[in-house]
Write a protein that holds these residues in place. Structure first.
Motif, PDB file in Angstrom:
ATOM      1  N   CYS A 238       0.855  -1.176   0.000  1.00  0.00           N
ATOM      2  CA  CYS A 238       0.000   0.000   0.000  1.00  0.00           C
ATOM      3  C   CYS A 238       0.893   1.229   0.000  1.00  0.00           C
ATOM      4  O   CYS A 238       1.871   1.296   0.745  1.00  0.00           O
ATOM      5  N   CYS A 240       0.056   4.266   0.823  1.00  0.00           N
ATOM      6  CA  CYS A 240      -0.501   5.388   1.592  1.00  0.00           C
ATOM      7  C   CYS A 240       0.581   6.020   2.468  1.00  0.00           C
ATOM      8  O   CYS A 240       1.608   5.403   2.770  1.00  0.00           O
ATOM      9  N   CYS A 271      -6.175   3.742   7.102  1.00  0.00           N
ATOM     10  CA  CYS A 271      -6.221   3.366   5.682  1.00  0.00           C
ATOM     11  C   CYS A 271      -7.059   2.093   5.531  1.00  0.00           C
ATOM     12  O   CYS A 271      -6.804   1.091   6.196  1.00  0.00           O
ATOM     13  N   CYS A 274      -4.677  -0.973   4.163  1.00  0.00           N
ATOM     14  CA  CYS A 274      -3.605  -1.622   4.926  1.00  0.00           C
ATOM     15  C   CYS A 274      -3.753  -1.448   6.434  1.00  0.00           C
ATOM     16  O   CYS A 274      -2.920  -1.953   7.191  1.00  0.00           O
TER      17      CYS A 274
HETATM   18 ZN   LIG Z   1      -2.545   2.031   3.262  1.00  0.00          ZN
END
Ligand SMILES: [Zn+2]
Length: 298
Positions: A238, A240, A271, A274
């Motif tokens: 991920c 993010c 998030c 994740c």
């Molecule tokens: Zn994430």
């Protein structure tokens, strides 16, 4: 065995084929979301199929977002895969466990449901994303991707995906194959493939025995029938960050952001993909409100 995907074509040029070992990828998703067996299988199968779909994209397309919502107890499944083998995903109800079906397998069809759509959005760096959808065929995921490719992409395909969940909810095996019929393929070869797929042992058994992606394609097509074109590592990833969520947050209308500052004096964000958590304290939030004011007055 590490997680990876192989691409191949058959020497007779009738088929293009992908196969993947994705045990660690699905295990990472299982740990991050604390999924139970039916949710693990539904999310994991979708991740396996999406990863293969994303790596089969036309040149210039950078990834796919797959959404499945069939009205079953797992709710919505969302998976993002890019063409470099990175995948992330979540399921709205992680804690679903169902009795095994009549084949003694996890009842993914029941968990996902069939009252809804498989929706695929193809992402291009330039131009708008392109979304198409098909009704769910069985909710078993492999069938649903096969139907999507036939209906929406006009590519006759066979998709097999499998996730084996141990009694303690850890992932014992995960992987799959995606076979596409090339334009002009001969009918006899297609009939042969159908027969061989019917005779193939259960995918979960092959994966548990440690059969590699190459082994699985060779079992399907025969030992000397394939040209392996490339191999690519795949992983749950991920992208993010606190900075990315901050950019989203300063897009919230200033009035709402100011209200949060006045009342809560902080923002906590998790998030979806994740489960990483990001915290913005009062001074960060004060700066964000100021920045949002400037941006939104433009
Ligand atoms: Zn994430």
């Amino acid at each position: 065995m590490k997680d990876y995907l192989v691409k191949a074509t058959t020497k007779d040029s009738n088929f293009r084929a992908y196969a993947i070992n994705a045990k660690q990828m699905v295990a990472t998703a299982q740990e991050k979301h604390d999924t139970w067996s039916a949710s693990s299988a539904a999310l994991g199968r979708t991740m396996v199929a999406s990863t293969m779909l994303a790596t089969s994209l036309e040149k210039g397309e950078t990834g796919v977002t797959v959404k499945i919502a069939g009205g079953g107890p797992v709710g919505q499944i969302v998976v993002d895969s890019d063409s470099m083998g990175h995948v992330k995903g979540y399921v709205s109800e992680p804690h679903v466990h169902l009795p095994l079906n009549e084949h003694h397998k996890i009842d993914v069809g029941q968990a996902v449901g069939i009252n809804g759509l498989l929706e695929v959005t193809r992402v291009q760096p330039k131009g708008d994303p392109y979304t198409s959808s098909v009704p769910l065929a069985s909710g078993e995921i492999g069938d649903d991707f096969t139907y999507y490719l036939a209906q929406s992409e006009q590519i006759p395909s066979a998709v097999g995906v499998s996730v084996f969940v141990e009694p303690d909810n850890t992932i014992g095996a995960a992987g799959g194959y995606l076979i596409q019929v090339m334009p002009g393929a001969d009918d006899e070869a297609i009939d042969n493939l159908e027969t061989r797929l019917k005779q193939l042992p259960m995918l979960s058994e092959l994966l548990l025995k440690g059969q590699s992606p190459e082994d699985i394609l060779q079992l399907i097509f025969g030992k000397d029938e394939l040209n392996f074109l490339s191999e690519m590592p795949v992983e749950f990833k991920c992208s993010c960050s606190k900075e990315k969520f901050r950019n989203d947050l300063i897009g919230i209308p200033v009035s709402q952001l100011s209200e949060i500052l006045a009342e809560d004096k902080k923002i906590d964000v998790t998030c979806n993909f994740c489960r990483n958590q990001y915290h913005y304290d009062e001074s960060e939030l004060t700066e964000m409100v100021a920045e949002a004011k400037v941006n939104q007055s433009k």
